[in-house]
Design a protein around this motif. Structure first.
Motif, mmCIF file in Angstrom:
data_model
loop_
_atom_site.group_PDB
_atom_site.id
_atom_site.type_symbol
_atom_site.label_atom_id
_atom_site.label_comp_id
_atom_site.label_asym_id
_atom_site.label_seq_id
_atom_site.Cartn_x
_atom_site.Cartn_y
_atom_site.Cartn_z
ATOM 1 N N GLN A 92 25.548 16.685 -48.525
ATOM 2 C CA GLN A 92 26.203 15.428 -48.263
ATOM 3 C C GLN A 92 26.578 15.456 -46.888
ATOM 4 N N TRP A 103 19.757 12.974 -43.259
ATOM 5 C CA TRP A 103 18.790 12.745 -43.986
ATOM 6 C C TRP A 103 17.829 11.767 -43.227
ATOM 7 N N LYS A 133 25.567 8.611 -49.760
ATOM 8 C CA LYS A 133 25.812 10.004 -49.913
ATOM 9 C C LYS A 133 26.561 10.523 -51.317
ATOM 10 N N SER A 174 20.014 15.344 -56.563
ATOM 11 C CA SER A 174 19.426 16.689 -56.335
ATOM 12 C C SER A 174 19.410 17.347 -57.721
ATOM 13 N N THR A 176 26.550 21.500 -52.423
ATOM 14 C CA THR A 176 26.537 20.092 -52.368
ATOM 15 C C THR A 176 27.156 19.398 -51.278
ATOM 16 N N ILE A 227 23.839 11.748 -53.617
ATOM 17 C CA ILE A 227 23.184 12.931 -53.330
ATOM 18 C C ILE A 227 23.020 14.024 -54.456
ATOM 19 N N LEU A 287 14.974 14.917 -49.121
ATOM 20 C CA LEU A 287 15.504 15.496 -50.169
ATOM 21 C C LEU A 287 14.922 16.163 -51.356
ATOM 22 N N LEU A 305 19.555 7.075 -47.012
ATOM 23 C CA LEU A 305 20.322 8.129 -47.952
ATOM 24 C C LEU A 305 21.760 8.330 -47.603
#
Length: 644
Positions: free
Chosen positions: A542, A546, A507, A514, A538, A510, A553, A503
């Protein structure tokens, strides 16, 4: 089956041993040579079925340098080496051999590896044939359709994407002895989603008032037309389209192709963000479908009556040409270039019978990828059976896979069929294959090769028709080098590898992931409408590395939905997301930071030039591809060293 084999080996005794073993097995040896040039001449003269190729030849010659030559001629090759250290295996992997033998070579290992290589080469050929047939069908559907010109144009990029991968594609009709041109470009913005840009409008999109495109003379394609790095860097010296695309979309490689419609020329250009995206194989595929391409562009030419200089247009289109793929990929969220390449690979391999090896860290979605491949394949109506090799006790894995007869061992009170038989006609997903015990790996290899098995405690063979998709979070080349994984099984499984990015390397996906998780979980727990993430939240997501990838996530989104009672999830609602490291990782980061700073300093001096004369690679004394790889690994962004 008698096959014609060329041996490239500078040790006479070993070469003669290989010859004797192969001849006793019924094969024919066309020649034994010990240099790259003699090998090329022998391939041209004898057209061998297989080449046994020593990696380290005398005078510091490398057998790997022959790989591209053999691949272009569709000649299968198996490396022979005295070493299986990780460096040698990594070097070999880059050239996509059909097999690998370790000196001294035993007759049993030689014949087994030939069988594995034969199977792998056949499956690879099937992938190419399937891709070519799919493209031919797509193009024929476009030609035979009664759609209006705009709708016809929308189907074009998906057909080409499965043939030659691109992030940006350009086509142009041009007329000898005139300045008239017309055409369109396609910018990829998602899976089967493109922005269509008329070539008249392209300078505005690229913020360039005038772009000069170097038109090729109408001539047959040649290998020199492949512009990966460092060849692509040379094109950047000319302030033309390649330069503009590089600075606007980070394009790093380019493949042109020319076809003719009578007196009219059609220039195709494919651009990719990868620095090594194109090969002679892509030119071969284009050449194989050239007649269909000619028919397609006749139709597009007749539709398009506008010439350069008129009013341009651009629009975003979501294509329906691969609707079935879109449906099965609906849970595979993301539009980042690295993720789109994964989806492309999945779509390419799904309709073939070949084995797939899914590679990736824990939590990257390996099982979901495997299941999506199964659902898109012709086996979708048959079972998808999962076996996690890491969770089963070693004593039970064999019984679980192959089944057992009643009384075969203590506790076997009834006959039981194994997972292979359960998956007959369908797909068997072997998760965490790197955890399989060594004694069982040999038995698995035999079942994969023979397509039949025996129950534990039985003597009757059972035929099985199973497609195997394996997955691991381990570096299998390292496992092979350290004696924990069989080399022959690795090559049997590694027919079509798909590497899932962590991940932290995607990015830009993401925010999409999400939102998707929040909406799915909100429906499941009955909390609608789902809250939204603030811009600050957010950005914080990012910025995190992760280590648990997508699974981490998803778990975080579920906790947030339970704890946060507001309609907007703010930065303060997020737990502390610390990119913690072990002491040795901190030391590695310090060294990496120093290395990155040094590379950035050199790049600034070269005004961002990586390859070629006066480039950073030359100054640092590194191969250009090595430096490009280090730049990517260290996360060095172009805006830190390039001055417009």
């Amino acid at each position: 089956m008698k096959e014609n084999i060329l041996i490239v080996e500078d040790e006479y005794v070993l070469a003669n041993d290989l010859r004797l073993m192969l001849e006793q097995a019924g094969h024919s040896i066309c020649a034994i040579v010990d240099t790259i040039e003699d090998a090329k001449e022998a391939v041209r003269q004898y057209r061998p079925t297989w080449v046994l190729l020593d990696i380290l030849l005398h005078n510091d010659a490398m057998g790997t340098d022959l790989a591209v030559f053999l691949t272009e001629r569709n000649v299968g090759f198996i490396y022979v080496s005295a070493s299986t250290n990780q460096e040698i295996l990594e070097l070999a992997k880059q050239t996509h051999p059909d097999g690998f033998l370790v000196k001294p070579v035993r007759e049993r290992d030689l014949l087994m590896m030939l069988d594995i290589a034969r199977n792998k080469h056949r499956q690879h050929t099937e992938v190419i044939a399937q891709r070519e047939m799919s493209v031919q069908n797509q193009i024929r559907q476009i030609i035979d359709s009664n759609l209006e010109s705009a709708h016809t144009l929308e189907l074009v990029p998906a057909a080409f994407q499965s043939l030659v991968p691109f992030d940006f594609m350009y086509y142009e009709f041009f007329y000898p002895a005139t300045n008239l041109t017309k055409g369109n470009s396609f910018l990829r913005i998602g899976f089967n989603e493109y922005q269509v840009i008329s070539n008249q409008d392209l300078p505005k999109v690229l913020n360039k008032p005038k772009i000069s495109v170097q038109r090729q003379a109408l001539r047959p394609f040649v290998a020199d037309d492949i512009h990966n790095q460092p060849s692509f860097d040379a094109l950047l010296e000319v302030k033309g389209l390649e330069n503009a695309l590089h600075h606007r979309y980070d394009i790093r490689s380019y493949l042109p192709f020319v076809i003719t419609l009578g007196s009219i020329g059609v220039r195709l250009a494919f651009y990719n963000k990868r620095y090594d995206a194109y090969s002679a194989a892509h030119l071969s595929l284009l050449s194989a479908v050239q007649r269909s391409l000619t028919d397609l562009f006749y139709k597009l030419h007749n539709f398009d009556t506008s010439f350069a200089g008129g009013s341009g247009s651009r629009k975003k289109v979501a294509l329906s040409a691969s609707l079935s793929a879109d449906q099965h990929f609906r849970h595979l969220i993301g539009n980042s270039p690295v993720w789109l390449r994964v989806l492309d690979d999945m779509q390419t391999v799904a309709h073939t019978p070949v084995s797939v090896l899914v590679l990736g860290e824990s939590g990257t979605g390996k099982e979901l990828v495997a299941k999506s491949i199964h659902e898109l394949s012709s086996r979708r109506a048959r079972p998808f059976i999962v076996v996690n090799c890491a969770t089963l006790p070693a004593a039970l894995i064999e019984s679980e896979l192959f089944g057992h007869e009643k009384g075969a061992f203590t506790g076997a009170s009834d006959k039981r069929i194994g997972k292979f038989e359960m998956a007959d006609g369908g797909t068997l997903f072997l998760d965490e294959i790197g955890e399989m015990p060594m004694p069982l790996q040999g038995k698995l290899l035999r079942v994969l090769q023979e397509k039949e098995l025996e129950y534990i405690g039985g003597s009757k063979t059972v035929k099985v028709d199973v497609r195997v998709i394996a997955a691991t979070n381990k570096h299998l080349e390292k496992e092979v080098a350290e004696g924990r994984f069989r080399l022959d099984l690795f090559f049997r499984l590694n027919v079509f590898p798909i590497a899932l990015p962590p991940l932290r390397e995607r990015k830009e996906d993401i925010p999409l992931l999400s939102v998707s998780f929040l909406e799915q979980i909100a429906i499941r727990i009955g909390r609608l409408p789902a809250p939204v993430l603030s811009a600050a939240a957010t950005r914080k997501l990012q910025a995190y590395q992760w280590p648990g990838n997508i699974r981490e996530l998803e778990n975080l989104m579920e906790r947030l939905l339970i704890r946060c009672k507001n309609n907007t999830i703010s930065e303060t609602d997020l737990p502390e997301l610390k990119n913690t490291m072990m002491p040795e990782e901190q030391e590695d980061q310090t060294l990496s930071r120093m290395e990155a700073e040094h590379i950035i300093t050199i790049l600034k001096k070269c005004n961002g030039k990586v390859f070629g004369v006066g480039g950073a690679a030359e100054i640092l004394g590194l191969p250009g591809s090595t430096l490009a790889s280090r730049i990517k690994k260290l996360g060095i962004k172009k805006d830190t060293y390039f001055r417009q």
